[in-house]
Design a protein around this motif. Sequence first.
Motif: not given
Length: 304
Positions: A181-193, A294-301
């Motif tokens: 599947l020759p698309f240089r994309s992926g989920p979220w911001k993952l790309s470039g392969l 009360q939470r321990r924030d764990n951001p995606l980035e």
Amino acid sequence: MKLPRYMNARIFFAFFLSLITFQVFAQKGEPVIISVIYQFKHINDLNKPGKPYTQEMILRLGQNESRYSSWTDELNRKLPSKSVGKITQSATKSSGSYNFVPTVMVQSRGIQNFDLLQYPALNKLIRTVTLGSSNYQIETSLPVINWKVGDEKKDVGGYTCQKAIGVYAGRTYIAWFTPKLPFRSGPWKLSGLPGLILEATDLTGEVSFLFKELNKGEDNESTAQRMVRVTKVSEKAFDRASAVFEKDPMAAAQGQFPVGSNKPQLAFIDDNGVIYYGEDANKIYNTYKKELKQRRDNPLELKN
């Protein structure tokens, strides 16, 4: 003289909006060739590793661009709305019409209404987000991820995939992509392969995008952003505005409306999609704010 908090938020949003020089309209987009649905999981509170945030996401791919958004939200919008409490409406007639009280929607899981558009050939990433009563567009370059492609292979969704490892925003991801599947994309911001990413997981196991299904594009399905009219802003300006909104959504939203507008009412959407209005919303929202402390924030980035 110290201004009340809601005045500070109003002044900030007035200043924020004054920095905006133009509005843009949605681009046409491309016909969708295929779409991929991913099971997204994110442990966003380290105090509750057993209760990750989960959602189905959809990546729609055209010939030269893609759009990533929430498939769960699309499905929920097709269901009958579940609500508790009353929607407030002013009965004061003015200029031949009734004045409705503006409603501020706050979701327990943060900002949900967004599109993420990738343009690999143009090295461009566009994010459109609803914040309060307005839609914003943030344009940046695609992230540069120095992938290391290995020889290891495995089957994902019936496609032979290769393994790649790359670091983005403080997390190391193991991605599985297929050159079929020759698309240089992926989920979220993952790309470039050199092929579509069908699965990705960070080494900690706190974030994962797992393949669920792949479908052919439907008639009239497009990669275009869903928001018809958006306001273009810088990433830094939007992040500041978003932080103000999250701290006090009522005051920030009122700052988006013209001076003299009716005071907005709160509508709170819980994890199950139930919408609460009026006093019910205020009670649940106050409990929600206490839980956030009360939470321990764990951001995606984790970092830029």
